[in-house]
Scaffold this active site. Sequence first.
Site, PDB file in Angstrom:
ATOM      1  N   ASP A 125      91.463 138.907  41.638  1.00 18.36           N
ATOM      2  CA  ASP A 125      90.455 139.455  40.714  1.00 18.36           C
ATOM      3  C   ASP A 125      89.442 138.377  40.358  1.00 18.36           C
ATOM      4  O   ASP A 125      89.629 137.209  40.676  1.00 18.36           O
ATOM      5  CB  ASP A 125      91.164 139.930  39.436  1.00 18.36           C
ATOM      6  N   ASP A 156      88.778 137.630  37.197  1.00 18.80           N
ATOM      7  CA  ASP A 156      89.071 137.442  35.772  1.00 18.80           C
ATOM      8  C   ASP A 156      88.195 138.417  34.968  1.00 18.80           C
ATOM      9  O   ASP A 156      88.302 139.622  35.208  1.00 18.80           O
ATOM     10  CB  ASP A 156      88.891 135.978  35.371  1.00 18.80           C
TER      11      ASP A 156
HETATM   12  N1  LIG Z   1      92.637 136.496  35.951  1.00 17.01           N
HETATM   13  C1  LIG Z   1      93.861 136.008  35.865  1.00 17.01           C
HETATM   14  N2  LIG Z   1      94.194 135.199  34.821  1.00 17.01           N
HETATM   15  C2  LIG Z   1      95.442 134.679  34.737  1.00 17.01           C
HETATM   16  N3  LIG Z   1      96.418 134.927  35.626  1.00 17.01           N
HETATM   17  C3  LIG Z   1      96.132 135.728  36.660  1.00 17.01           C
HETATM   18  N4  LIG Z   1      96.891 136.153  37.670  1.00 17.01           N
HETATM   19  C4  LIG Z   1      96.137 136.937  38.451  1.00 17.01           C
HETATM   20  N5  LIG Z   1      94.885 137.061  37.939  1.00 17.01           N
HETATM   21  C5  LIG Z   1      94.861 136.297  36.808  1.00 17.01           C
END
Ligand SMILES: Nc1ncnc2[nH]cnc12
Length: 290
Positions: A208, A210
Amino acid sequence: MQTMLGVIGGSGVYRIDGLEDAAWVAVETPWGPPSDQILTGRLDGLPVAFLPRHGRGHVHAPAEVPYRANIDALKRLGVTDVLSVSACGSFREDMAPGDFVVLDQYIDRTLGRAGSFFGTGCVAHVSLAHPTCARLSAAVAAAARTTGVTLHEGGTYLCMEGPQFSTLAESRLYQSWGCDVIGMTNLPEARLAREAELCYAAVAMVTDYDCWHPDHGAVDVAAVLRVMAGNAAHARSAIAALPGLLGPDRAPCTHGCDRALDHAVITAPDRRDPALVAKLDAVAGRVLKG
Ligand SMILES: Nc1ncnc2[nH]cnc12
Ligand SMILES: CSC[C@H]1O[C@H](OP(=O)(O)O)[C@H](O)[C@@H]1O
């Protein structure tokens, strides 16, 4: 010395396939029980130990993973090389969901996790300037390349406390610091693996952006697991390619990981706490015995 590969599987990676003589074994450690039993076996003839970081069924939160027990248990089983596999968010447009990043640096934003085997009665200071093993990381990158994924060699991982995901202000701040990816687990492991004189390499699989990206919604667990479902097969193929690249004979590590404690313990021998020294039998027996 013989190579033994340890694999720590993160979110979405709770097993690996294709092990010969596979058996889940319970390992006791002076630091309590590890996250789960450990799956042992052979891959391409090489002894392998697999540990699901959060336990099967994902029962341990990132702050409560028993990191010391996990690293001690792998060392106790004879592991020489640890590959960490994790999900992560990305701060870079060009590190897209589905990409793999072989990490080489970390920034710590965790709060009070047990990050050392040493302490009062036996103090040690190892170098963490280069927290991952360059030799093992190169092999891991070569293994990942065989799977055809988009691979980034080198990346800085912001290790946050969690379990909540970051605020937008935090996400933008970490991006401004030059961090490449974010997760909640890797840094305690890297610290402890170095203290235990284990080579440690880490593949972070981007799931992703975030919450900073204007064209993508804020991360949630469903998005992470959806991308990991696609990624996990690539992760397993990379792991399967690794034994052939590492080979069975373990020469001294060119990065010096297996000698990290040579000049690290500072407590005078006659002032060491025998109880702590006893707990350090697997991790630091090489330098504390005799
Ligand atoms: N955006 C994110 N922040 C923290 N841990 C994660 N694990 C997978 N995506 C994450
Ligand atoms: C399930 S989303 C957050 C969770 O995923 C990552 O786990 P891991 O590093 O073990 O792959 C992240 O660090 C969080 O623990």
